[in-house]
Design a protein around this motif. Structure first.
Motif, short mmCIF file in Angstrom:
data_model
loop_
_atom_site.label_atom_id
_atom_site.label_comp_id
_atom_site.label_asym_id
_atom_site.label_seq_id
_atom_site.Cartn_x
_atom_site.Cartn_y
_atom_site.Cartn_z
N ARG A 239 1.17 -1.71 -0.10
CA ARG A 239 0.06 0.11 0.34
C ARG A 239 1.11 1.43 -0.15
N ALA A 240 0.85 2.18 -0.90
CA ALA A 240 1.45 3.15 -0.87
C ALA A 240 0.85 4.72 -0.48
N GLY A 241 1.60 5.56 0.59
CA GLY A 241 1.09 6.27 1.55
C GLY A 241 1.36 5.82 3.02
N THR A 242 -0.07 6.42 3.46
CA THR A 242 -0.14 6.45 4.99
C THR A 242 -1.08 7.23 5.34
N ASP A 243 -2.88 6.30 5.97
CA ASP A 243 -2.98 6.25 7.37
C ASP A 243 -2.99 7.95 7.86
N GLY A 244 -1.97 7.48 8.54
CA GLY A 244 -2.37 8.87 9.73
C GLY A 244 -1.44 10.06 8.53
N PRO A 245 -1.93 11.29 9.31
CA PRO A 245 -0.71 12.45 8.78
C PRO A 245 0.31 12.48 8.61
N GLN A 246 0.77 13.25 8.13
CA GLN A 246 2.18 13.35 8.55
C GLN A 246 2.64 14.18 9.81
N ALA A 247 3.09 13.74 10.12
CA ALA A 247 4.18 13.81 11.65
C ALA A 247 4.32 15.13 11.63
N ALA A 248 5.38 15.36 10.14
CA ALA A 248 6.02 17.12 10.85
C ALA A 248 5.36 18.01 9.85
N ALA A 249 4.66 17.83 9.69
CA ALA A 249 4.12 18.56 9.32
C ALA A 249 4.38 20.72 9.36
N PRO A 250 4.82 20.99 8.95
CA PRO A 250 5.85 22.59 9.63
C PRO A 250 3.78 23.85 9.32
N GLY A 251 4.41 24.00 10.11
CA GLY A 251 2.88 25.20 11.26
C GLY A 251 2.81 26.54 10.02
N LEU A 252 2.06 26.94 10.00
CA LEU A 252 0.96 28.25 9.52
C LEU A 252 1.02 28.86 10.80
N PRO A 253 1.27 30.41 10.57
CA PRO A 253 0.65 31.21 11.46
C PRO A 253 -0.48 31.67 11.04
N HIS A 254 -0.78 32.23 11.87
CA HIS A 254 -2.65 32.92 12.02
C HIS A 254 -2.61 33.83 10.36
N ALA A 255 -1.80 34.78 10.59
CA ALA A 255 -1.71 36.12 9.22
C ALA A 255 -1.96 34.94 8.18
N THR A 256 -0.66 33.71 7.90
CA THR A 256 -0.87 33.38 6.74
C THR A 256 -2.21 31.99 6.39
N VAL A 257 -2.18 31.81 7.37
CA VAL A 257 -4.42 30.95 7.44
C VAL A 257 -5.01 31.75 6.67
N GLN A 258 -5.45 32.84 7.48
CA GLN A 258 -5.63 34.08 6.66
C GLN A 258 -6.28 34.35 5.22
N ALA A 259 -4.42 35.13 5.27
CA ALA A 259 -4.31 35.02 3.59
C ALA A 259 -4.82 33.71 2.62
N LEU A 260 -4.44 33.06 2.95
CA LEU A 260 -5.23 31.74 2.09
C LEU A 260 -6.70 31.46 2.36
N ARG A 261 -7.39 31.52 2.96
CA ARG A 261 -8.78 31.94 3.20
C ARG A 261 -9.58 32.59 2.87
N SER A 262 -9.10 33.45 2.75
CA SER A 262 -8.53 34.84 1.06
C SER A 262 -9.80 33.66 0.35
N HIS A 263 -9.21 33.34 -0.66
CA HIS A 263 -8.85 32.45 -1.35
C HIS A 263 -10.29 31.46 -1.54
#
Length: 803
Positions: free
Chosen positions: A248-272
């Motif tokens: 089986r390719a991939g994994t069923d769980g989220p990647q353990a070391a996902a980089p964090g995103l600051p609130h301002a960046t999340v809001q910029a992404l949410r604007s789209h």
């Protein structure tokens, strides 16, 4: 003058939808004060639908016979002339819709609608939908390009007749000639609308930042163990054996070391996301569709029955345009989309097909390292009545940077990688190929060209075969599941795409039934990862359809109609235990609980319990808002898991439990309903609040014009019913639903039926602007027939080549 000032004031309050002072104010005042003006505008804009028209670009005579519901039945000697006539009728009846759709894809709304549309244009230009369409066109087959050219010629022939849509008159806008690429560009927007993993990654980043990775399953419940999958393990044997070792390719769980995103960046992404939702895209959590195919051994006729009802935004005019197109080889009838030269869902003389959204994970957000090389391009956005706006769009090797609005932005640079933005998209070849398919081999051969958005295709033919395929480019990931943004340092790259032969599929399944309702496609034995366990719609619709079909004996078309129209809520069946155990906080709450006791979950327009349930569920869906913000809406499965497990999201600022939450939210729901409907609970019938909102995308929120363009009526159904009609959060309106229904009887194809959500005519005063809506609400259908005897009263237009 008072009316003009009022119209301008309404326009300013209504957001991006309309701008430009002169034409709108004057026309709105005329329409409001002079009833005859609207009638004159209708007559002056009505296209030619009878007699003879000599047109440039035809090679021979074509007849266009519109039936009693305005559906064109096109008869031509060649396929090119037939597709020419389809383009001609599309522009005749839906010119504004076609021009608006291509402007959305181009990111050129502000040219017509003014500066309030700039957020939408910035989003559309940054993602580059039009650029992706331009890259796709040369990759298409010679046959497809020839048919697209014929379609373009037909559109422009209709435009040359000089009839102008009402919207063009109001805005003082003259549309440009149609181009071949315009027929590809809208498919890119459809891919976006049906591919919401980007939104899930943004929400996931918010959840991890506030609640940690353990919070993902709380806010976005994983697909339940044991819930129905489209294909069984037995039906996957061939695909599993085709892999060396079956790993089986991939994994069923989220990647353990996902980089964090600051609130301002999340809001910029949410604007789209906010810009997309203003356009009616990706606005409903868990939206989806139903389709299924039943083998002849389970039907009264001994031949297959195929059903489909895609759940999309309900707009005025409606998205779909019913058509019957016949040339020398092309013989297809069903639902087309104005702007596209094909029947998208339907049948020909031998084969029928239907589609629902697979929703695999085909998008990834990459946080680019500071030293990652970027390219940039300059986009100039023209704005009606204002100065041009310059936008700088940066891109990495993964795709466009969507976290900023130009080179001066600060913070992490987040790029989007998405199959629909990559070169070589031949999806149009697939849809045109389906129109010609005569066998399963033809059908799957056409689907080999399919790229995005991945769909669950069900299949049936007159020989009795049934089947299913989930085509499209689906990335292979190794060591991560794509559920969260990842580093763009090269450690999380796609390892190609799942080979076509290994995509989920089956032919003539042993149980004689394939049901799809956006539920999980495959069980755990499937050797590839299509997406994480939070990708799939809740299993309620799939379970209900399967149960109803299994209990009906030998099935007929009327039996299948009843299933499509079913409004019994299995969400209520799951939630009724915890809800009915609520401690009432008032006499009014006790009265409400008494109304809900004994309710069978059928969400009819006359039901008071349906109103109480949906209003209460809305309140419960907000339980994560103090952690994640005021626009967070959890799905019903996540709510159920919290209530059953006394989850931590039930607490408010760390205080209270689920029992306290139930008491508080019931009171809040009742306060809301009393404010809307008055104090008498007996009068709180569902249809008073739950009304379909088929609104115009430009004028739908302009009070001076909305009365003319919008269409509303009470509708049954609710959250995750088969006849899906999820109430919009905060308004109770039904904005999405079964935009089209079809049931194809392969025993006698001309006994098949279909229906759209509104009508064929794009002009709001046209005879067929909304004549299908009452039938659609009542659960009635039109004959999906190529036989003139079934067309009712007709009107024929003959198209001939210009000498």
């Amino acid at each position: 003058m008072r009316q003009k000032r009022q119209a301008d004031g309404v326009r300013k309050r209504s957001g991006w939808a309309v701008a430009g002072r002169g034409a709108l104010g004057v026309t709105a005042a005329l329409l409001l004060s002079l009833g005859g003006a609207a009638g004159w505008l209708h007559v002056s804009a009505s296209p030619q639908r009878g007699g003879t028209a000599e047109l440039e670009g035809l090679s021979g005579r074509v007849t266009v016979t519109r039936d009693a519901w305005g559906v064109p039945h096109i008869r031509a000697a060649t396929d090119a002339d037939a597709v020419f006539a389809l383009g001609f009728t599309h522009w005749q009846d839906r010119a504004w819709q076609m021009d608006f759709q291509r402007r959305v894809a181009q990111g050129r709304l502000a040219e017509v609608l003014g500066g309030a549309a700039l957020p939408q244009d910035r989003f559309l230009r940054t993602w580059g939908f039009e650029r992706a369409a331009e890259a796709a066109l040369p990759a298409l087959s010679a046959q497809s390009r020839a048919l697209i050219r014929a379609y373009t010629a037909g559109v422009n022939a209709a435009q040359a007749q000089g009839k102008v849509a009402l919207e063009f008159r109001i805005l003082g806008h003259t549309p440009e000639p149609w181009r071949d690429v315009d027929s590809v560009s809208w498919s890119k927007l459809m891919a976006f609308d049906l591919g919401g993993n980007y939104e899930e990654e943004v929400l996931g980043a918010q959840v991890v930042r506030r609640l940690g990775e353990d919070g993902l399953d709380q806010v976005m419940a994983p697909y339940p163990q044991g819930a129905p999958t489209i294909l069984s393990a037995d039906e996957l044997t061939g695909a599993a054996q085709s892999l060396t070792g079956g790993a089986r390719a991939g994994t069923d769980g989220p990647q353990a070391a996902a980089p964090g995103l600051p609130h301002a960046t999340v809001q910029a992404l949410r604007s789209h996301l906010l810009a997309a939702r203003t356009l009616g895209l990706q606005a409903v959590p868990g939206k989806g569709s139903n389709d299924w195919v039943i083998a002849g051994r389970r039907t009264a006729s001994g031949k297959p029955i195929l059903a489909d009802d895609p759940h999309l935004a309900l707009t005025a005019p409606m998205l779909w345009y019913l058509a019957d197109v016949r040339g020398d080889r092309l013989r297809a009838i069903g639902a087309s989309i104005p702007g596209l030269p094909a029947i998208v869902i339907g049948r020909n003389d031998r084969v029928a097909w239907g589609v629902t959204n697979v929703n695999p994970d085909v998008q990834d957000l990459y946080i680019e390292p500071e030293d990652a090389p970027l390219t940039s391009r300059r986009e100039v956005i023209r704005v009606k009545g204002e100065a041009d706006v310059t936008l700088t769009v940066r891109s990495s090797a993964h795709g466009p940077i969507i976290s900023d609005a130009g080179a001066g932005a600060v913070g992490p640079r987040v790029a989007l990688k998405w199959t629909a933005l990559q070169g070589g998209d031949t999806t149009m070849d697939a849809f045109l190929g389906l129109n010609y398919a005569q066998t399963w081999a033809d059908f799957t051969g056409a689907l080999r060209s399919y790229v995005a958005p991945s769909q669950n295709f069900v299949y049936a033919d007159v020989d009795g075969n049934t089947g299913y395929y989930a085509p499209g480019r689906i990335p292979i990931r190794s060591g991560w599941d794509g559920s969260l943004p990842v580093s763009g340092d090269g450690s999380r790259e796609w390892q190609g795409f799942i080979p076509f032969e290994e995509l989920p599929h089956t032919l003539n399944p042993a149980d004689g039934l394939v049901v799809t309702a956006n539920n999980r496609v495959v069980p755990g034995s499937y050797p590839h990862l299509l997406g994480n366990d939070r990708n799939w719609a809740e299993p309620y619709r799939a379970r209900r359809i399967t149960d109803l079909l299994g209990a009906a004996g030998k099935l007929t078309v009327p039996d299948v109609q009843r299933v499509q129209l079913d409004t019994t809520s299995l969400v209520w069946a799951d939630l009724k235990g915890p809800l009915l155990a609520t401690r009432p906080g008032s006499d009014r709450a006790r009265q409400a609980l008494a109304q809900l006791h004994g309710w069978d979950g059928n969400e009819t327009t006359g039901s008071v319990p349906a109103t109480l349930f949906e209003a209460w569920l809305m309140q419960l869906q907000e339980m994560a808002r103090d952690e994640l913000g005021n626009d967070t809406v959890m799905n019903s499965l996540s709510v159920l898991n919290q209530l059953r497990g006394n989850g931590e999201l039930c607490a408010v600022n760390g205080n209270g439990d689920c029992q306290a939450l139930l008491t508080r939210t019931l009171d809040a729901a009742l306060n809301d309903l009393e404010r809307r409907l008055g104090p008498d609970m007996k009068g709180w019938t569902y249809g008073q609040l739950h009304t379909v909102a088929s609104n115009h995308r430009a004028f739908g929120r302009v009070k001076a014009l909305a009365w003319l363009f919008n269409h509303s009526a009470p509708t049954p159904g609710g959250t995750n019913t088969v006849n899906v009609a999820r109430p919009e959060h905060g308004t109770f309106r039904q904005t999405h639903g079964a935009s089209y229904r079809q049931i194809v009887d392969l025993a006698t194809p001309n006994r098949s039926v279909y229906i759209g959500s509104l009508g064929q005519d794009g002009h709001p005063l046209g005879a067929h602007a909304a004549d299908q809506q009452p039938r659609w609400i009542a659960g009635q259908y039109l004959p999906m027939s190529t036989d003139p005897a079934d067309w009712g009263r007709t009107r024929q237009l003959t198209l001939t080549p210009r000498p």
